[in-house]
Every structure is written in C-alpha cells, then in structure tokens.
Scaffold this motif. Sequence first.
Motif, PDB file in Angstrom:
ATOM      1  N   ALA A  75       0.959  -1.260   0.000  1.00  0.00           N
ATOM      2  CA  ALA A  75       0.016  -0.074  -0.141  1.00  0.00           C
ATOM      3  C   ALA A  75       0.795   1.269  -0.013  1.00  0.00           C
ATOM      4  CB  ALA A  75      -0.914   0.018   1.360  1.00  0.00           C
ATOM      5  N   LEU A  76       2.073   1.267   0.712  1.00  0.00           N
ATOM      6  CA  LEU A  76       3.111   2.430   0.660  1.00  0.00           C
ATOM      7  C   LEU A  76       3.559   2.754  -0.617  1.00  0.00           C
ATOM      8  CD1 LEU A  76       3.424   3.849   3.538  1.00  0.00           C
ATOM      9  CD2 LEU A  76       5.683   2.684   3.454  1.00  0.00           C
ATOM     10  N   VAL A  77       3.950   1.628  -1.099  1.00  0.00           N
ATOM     11  CA  VAL A  77       4.591   1.836  -2.664  1.00  0.00           C
ATOM     12  C   VAL A  77       3.368   2.127  -3.635  1.00  0.00           C
ATOM     13  CG1 VAL A  77       5.567   0.500  -4.732  1.00  0.00           C
ATOM     14  CG2 VAL A  77       6.147  -0.074  -2.371  1.00  0.00           C
ATOM     15  N   GLU A  78       2.278   1.792  -3.405  1.00  0.00           N
ATOM     16  CA  GLU A  78       1.049   2.310  -4.203  1.00  0.00           C
ATOM     17  C   GLU A  78       0.883   3.936  -3.895  1.00  0.00           C
ATOM     18  OE1 GLU A  78      -2.881   1.249  -3.001  1.00  0.00           O
ATOM     19  OE2 GLU A  78      -3.730   1.468  -4.801  1.00  0.00           O
ATOM     20  N   ARG A  79       0.913   4.223  -2.770  1.00  0.00           N
ATOM     21  CA  ARG A  79       0.611   5.810  -2.473  1.00  0.00           C
ATOM     22  C   ARG A  79       2.042   6.446  -3.093  1.00  0.00           C
ATOM     23  NH1 ARG A  79      -1.059   9.183   2.012  1.00  0.00           N
ATOM     24  NH2 ARG A  79      -3.006   7.573   2.049  1.00  0.00           N
ATOM     25  N   TRP A  80       3.193   5.843  -3.086  1.00  0.00           N
ATOM     26  CA  TRP A  80       4.269   6.490  -3.720  1.00  0.00           C
ATOM     27  C   TRP A  80       4.171   6.505  -5.397  1.00  0.00           C
ATOM     28  CZ3 TRP A  80       8.661   4.273  -6.317  1.00  0.00           C
ATOM     29  CH2 TRP A  80       9.790   5.279  -6.560  1.00  0.00           C
ATOM     30  N   VAL A  81       3.425   5.487  -6.018  1.00  0.00           N
ATOM     31  CA  VAL A  81       3.484   5.575  -7.461  1.00  0.00           C
ATOM     32  C   VAL A  81       2.275   6.096  -7.891  1.00  0.00           C
ATOM     33  CG1 VAL A  81       3.274   3.794  -9.384  1.00  0.00           C
ATOM     34  CG2 VAL A  81       4.722   3.247  -7.438  1.00  0.00           C
ATOM     35  N   THR A  82       0.994   6.005  -7.304  1.00  0.00           N
ATOM     36  CA  THR A  82       0.011   6.475  -7.764  1.00  0.00           C
ATOM     37  C   THR A  82      -0.772   7.846  -7.068  1.00  0.00           C
ATOM     38  OG1 THR A  82      -1.545   5.317  -6.535  1.00  0.00           O
ATOM     39  CG2 THR A  82      -0.833   4.241  -8.585  1.00  0.00           C
ATOM     40  N   PHE A  83       0.395   8.781  -6.761  1.00  0.00           N
ATOM     41  CA  PHE A  83      -0.079   9.661  -5.848  1.00  0.00           C
ATOM     42  C   PHE A  83      -0.924  10.621  -6.303  1.00  0.00           C
ATOM     43  CE2 PHE A  83       3.445  10.980  -8.731  1.00  0.00           C
ATOM     44  CZ  PHE A  83       3.301  11.893  -9.306  1.00  0.00           C
ATOM     45  N   TRP A  84      -1.059  10.424  -7.684  1.00  0.00           N
ATOM     46  CA  TRP A  84      -2.168  11.469  -8.539  1.00  0.00           C
ATOM     47  C   TRP A  84      -3.393  11.058  -8.434  1.00  0.00           C
ATOM     48  CZ3 TRP A  84      -4.447   8.287 -11.919  1.00  0.00           C
ATOM     49  CH2 TRP A  84      -3.583   7.183 -12.275  1.00  0.00           C
ATOM     50  N   HIS A  85      -3.739   9.802  -8.195  1.00  0.00           N
ATOM     51  CA  HIS A  85      -5.109   9.315  -8.217  1.00  0.00           C
ATOM     52  C   HIS A  85      -6.045   9.776  -6.971  1.00  0.00           C
ATOM     53  CE1 HIS A  85      -8.076   5.967  -8.145  1.00  0.00           C
ATOM     54  NE2 HIS A  85      -7.963   6.290  -9.325  1.00  0.00           N
ATOM     55  N   PRO A  86      -7.211  10.056  -7.289  1.00  0.00           N
ATOM     56  CA  PRO A  86      -7.924  10.677  -6.512  1.00  0.00           C
ATOM     57  C   PRO A  86      -7.873  10.003  -4.930  1.00  0.00           C
ATOM     58  CG  PRO A  86      -9.313  10.566  -8.434  1.00  0.00           C
ATOM     59  CD  PRO A  86      -7.816  10.112  -8.547  1.00  0.00           C
ATOM     60  N   SER A  87      -7.965   8.827  -4.935  1.00  0.00           N
ATOM     61  CA  SER A  87      -8.159   7.798  -3.660  1.00  0.00           C
ATOM     62  C   SER A  87      -6.953   8.088  -2.782  1.00  0.00           C
ATOM     63  CB  SER A  87      -8.276   6.332  -3.944  1.00  0.00           C
ATOM     64  OG  SER A  87      -7.120   5.905  -4.748  1.00  0.00           O
ATOM     65  N   GLN A  88      -5.821   8.542  -3.526  1.00  0.00           N
ATOM     66  CA  GLN A  88      -4.616   8.708  -2.595  1.00  0.00           C
ATOM     67  C   GLN A  88      -4.639  10.373  -1.993  1.00  0.00           C
ATOM     68  OE1 GLN A  88      -2.694   6.415  -1.885  1.00  0.00           O
ATOM     69  NE2 GLN A  88      -3.619   4.831  -3.076  1.00  0.00           N
ATOM     70  N   ARG A  89      -5.327  11.084  -2.589  1.00  0.00           N
ATOM     71  CA  ARG A  89      -5.380  12.564  -2.005  1.00  0.00           C
ATOM     72  C   ARG A  89      -6.356  12.557  -1.004  1.00  0.00           C
ATOM     73  NH1 ARG A  89      -7.306  15.005  -6.965  1.00  0.00           N
ATOM     74  NH2 ARG A  89      -6.486  13.940  -8.456  1.00  0.00           N
ATOM     75  N   ASN A  90      -5.980  13.414   0.173  1.00  0.00           N
ATOM     76  CA  ASN A  90      -6.782  13.526   1.289  1.00  0.00           C
ATOM     77  C   ASN A  90      -7.573  14.630   1.219  1.00  0.00           C
ATOM     78  OD1 ASN A  90      -5.859  11.296   2.214  1.00  0.00           O
ATOM     79  ND2 ASN A  90      -3.939  12.239   3.128  1.00  0.00           N
TER      80      ASN A  90
END
Lengths: 327, 300
Positions: free
Chosen positions: B285-300
Amino acid sequence: MSDVATQAAARARVGDGLGRWLQGSLGPVVAVVAVLMGLWYLACVPMNIHGTVNLARVHGFEAMPEGRKARAETGTLSMIAQNPAAIAFTFNEEKPRLPAPHQVAGELFKTTLGTAPTSKRSLVFHAWATLSATLLGFLIGTVAGILLAVGIVHNRAMDMSVMPWAIASQTIPILAIAPMVIVVLASVGLTGILPKALISAYLSFFPVVVGMVKGLRSPDHMQLDLLKTYSATSAQSFWKLRLPASMPYLFASLKIGAAASLVGTIVGELPSGGGQGLGARLLAGSYYGQTIQIWSALFMAAIVAACVVGLIGMVERATLRRMGMAT
Amino acid sequence: MTGVIGKSDLFGAVLIAGAFLADWRLGLVILAWLGAWRINSTLADSDLSIAGWLVPAIFGIALLGLWELVVQLFGVPLVILPAPSDIAAKIGTTTDLLWADFIQTFVKGALSGYVIGCSTAILVAVLVDRSPFLQKGVLPVGNFMAALPIVGTAPIFVMWYGFGWQSKAAVVFTMVFFPVLVNTVAGLKETTAMQRDLMHTYAAGYWQSLWKLRLPAAMPFIFNGLKIASTLSLIGAIVAEFFGSPIVGMGFRISTSVGQLALDMVWAEIAVAALAGSLFYGAVALVERWVTFWHPSQRN
C-alpha cells in the motif's frame, strides 16, 4: 455467373458469422479454453515421459537408454526423441505426474454419474459434505456480518472500534487457524459439520462486514437529506434507502465471501484425514499418489465454486433488475 | 448519549450486578467489557483528534485483556485456548524457531512466488492487451479462475517440485497470477480515446504510449491486484506446507503443533503470520501511495 455470386454471398455469410462469433464474448472464451487444453495435453508428454518409459515393458515397447539409472540421468527432450513410441502412452498412465484432460473428465464422470451418491467413492458424496458445511457457514457468516455492519453504521463507537480491525483482518492469513479450530473443537466434543461451518463462517464474515458497511453508507447527503425532509425515522431511512442502496455492494462481497468460505471448508477438512469432503479427498489422493483423484477433486471443487458464485450472480441480476438498478 | 449517565449505563449497571450475583468471575468480565465500551463511546462522541486511533487501540487492548481474564479466571486449559501472556512468553522463548519458519515460508515460499507470479502476470497482460480477441477471452477465464479454490493445487505442486520451498512458490505463483492478470488487463483499458489521441499527435510509438500513458494509468488497478495477491501469497505458502514440507516453516509448525496440542506454539505462529501479512500489505500500500500519488483515492 449467378452461381459464383451465390457462392461468394454464402462465403461472405460464413465469414460474417465467423466474424460475429469472434467478436462476441463466447468465441474468445472458447478459444482461450481450447488453447489451455492444448497446452495441457502438450505438457503431459514431458511430464510423464520418464514414468512411461520406466513402464515400457508393461506397454510393450523397448525403453531406449537401458537401465533406470541411465534413464533418470537423461533429459526430458532427449527422452522423448529416443522413445517416440512412448508418447501415445503418456496420456493414459494409471498414476501419471500430470493426468490428461480426458482422464480427469473420465474420473469425474465415473465418480459422479457412475457411482451411487451415497457411496464413499462418489465425488457427489464428498462434494455435498463440503458444500453443506460451506453453505451453513456462509449463512452464519453473512447474517452475522450484515448485523455487525448495521451496528457499525448506526453506532459511532462501534464503527471506530471495530472497523479498523475488520479491515486489518483482511490482510492476515486467517486460514492458518483452520486446523487448530478443527482439532480444538473436536477435543471439546464438537465434530461433524459444525467446526467446518465455523471456519467457513469467519472467512465469509469479514468481506461481508466491509462490503456491507460501504453499501449502507453509499447513499449520498442529498438522498439522506431528502428523507430527513420527509421526517423519516432512522429505521425508515434504513429500510427504504440504506438497505436497498447497499444491495450491489452486498452481492459483490457475497461472491468474495462464498469463494473464501469454500476454501475455508476445504482446508478445514485437511486435519480430519480420511474423513468426508473434497479436502479429505485431496489429502488422501496426495498420500497415495492418486493424481487422477486429486485432479478430479480439484475440478469438483472448481465446479462447486462456480455453481455457488454463479447462483449468487443470478440472484444478484434478478434482484437488481426488480429494483431497477440493473445496467 | 447526551447526558453523563444515560439509560444504557443504568442497564449496564443492572447487568453487572446480576452477573456478580450469579458468578463473581462473570461479573468481573462483564464489568471490564462494559467499562472499556463506556470509555470508547465517550471518546467516539468527543471531538478529540486522537480518538481516531485511540478508540480502536482501546478496543483491541480490551479484547486481549478480556481474553486473558477469561482464561485466568475460568482456568481454561492450555490445550483449548492459551492466554495472550502464554503466547507472548512462547514468542519470547522461541524467537529463533519463529524466525527460521518465517524465512522458510514468507521469504522463500511466499515472496519469491509473489514476485515471479505478479511480474509474469503483468507481462502476460501487456501481451494479451495487444489483441482485442485475446482480451475478450482472457478476462472472463481469468475472472473465473480467480474465484476458484486454487489453493487446492498444493498437493499437485508438492508432488511435482518436492517438499522444499519451490513447491510453495509454485502454489503462490498460481494463486496470485489470475487476480493480477485480470486487474492489469482491466487497467490497461483505462485510458480514454482523447488521451490516446494526444499520444498519437505526439507521434508516440506503441511502447512510448504504453510506458508513458497506459501503464501509469493502469497502476491503481495493478496495485489493487497486487494487494489482493499479497494476502493470497501468505495463505498459499502456509496451506501448501500442510501437504508436505521440510521440518521448518510456518505451516509445518502449525500442523505439527496442533497434533501435539501445543496451542501456544500455534498461536505464536499465527501472531507472526498476522504481523507478516499486515506488514506485507502495508508495504504494498505504501508503494502504491508513492506510485499513484496522482489518483483521487490517494489524495486527502
């Protein structure tokens, strides 16, 4: 002239039919399955060649490198090249490393339709032992999961206490507890269908909780506000808005839960050894090197899983269509 | 829950009193449970920012405390349910053994199968993606395979590749392959015609547009598959050991300890498995956050 034209039109029709078949969803699926079958048959030759050549005397041909030791040191490809006569036999061994598809199908047929369903040799008997435990557990897990989800949606303390753990529990291999649950429950006198059902219940429980909470929360503010303007009680808004809105989420998690609970039951049948069920059948097959039995039990498990998931899918489509939510 | 003492508190008090009259141990257990619950419901209704992690923490600790209390007070035998303190003591005295089992099952079995299985699935998905015909065939078949009890192939792979970690890696490979394949194929279809046209106007070739547009756009889907696969891999490696293993490994330890009724050892392994599983998932999940930082689900 007209003859040629008719022929061309006929050819075009055939081509058209073939094209439509290729563009539909059935054609590609059949093609992929056919390719997989072909690969499976192909794999039988290198997988079984050593065993077949070692049984050359039984089959009635000359084994090429003399002596078992020399054969064990021969590579698979040169073994095939030296014993072309053996290739045909690799598809019909009694205890092959990889049984051919028709052998598995034959065994499936023999143990389902060719044997009385009450016999211990019948795969229907074992499949039912697994399926009944799975369904009972699935029912318990689903009801408990839905109840907990309703609690979570209506009680903030419950939400904050339980939800993080419910989500975290999906990341851990809870299946590892299965053998212990069976043995511990057996030591307190609980045997039979219930221990297996409990394992399958807790495997389907968490997906249902997580999915159902998401579903019950899926109505947006607009819709909830509308019900508020109707001065609906929270029970009314639950029955008329939240519960109907949660149905697609419920069915999605039911499918996941059903697949998980079937795996749970099969693993739960492992410690019971020579008992009933597809898991026991798998274990017995692996003890006695009965590969065809393992493969047929595996396919039976796949068929059961497909039926259960397919049934849920049918109920889902019927429900959503009645509710006007079907796409 | 507006007043300091509400109706539910009165009900709880009556329940505790009744339980004490019946059996003081039962009363104590219910008192502890309702006490923890009372703290949590007060905290949950407050606007404290720490409540977000404090409430689940109290819930978890209360569960463990209750477990300990029940086992100690009612004298539950070790062969039925060991207390958390027994399990902790067992973990403390068998760290070397647990570490060896962890290396065998997680690093050698699960992780190698996971890496090989996921990378193969992504490669196959990229190949399948080139042909619409294959896509239409692979998606339903893959979805079907992903719903099957693939862990049942374990006895076959143990027969083929022996008792070592290789057979476990093979089971894990088969289990993770289909979810990752299906998610990647679905993800590669994510780009809109507009975006692809833009790449076309840049005169981007197939590989350029795959590398710069379609793979990044598929990443949320791929990571969804990778997260599902992370849980499956540990399950596969442990369950495969039930069918045969060398005398080391988490699944081996669980099945033999269950046979010896050494349940503290079983629970110690389960604790390690739970920790390993959630850390593995967390890492993905951490790598996902780093790779797909642009995705709406990762933005708070």
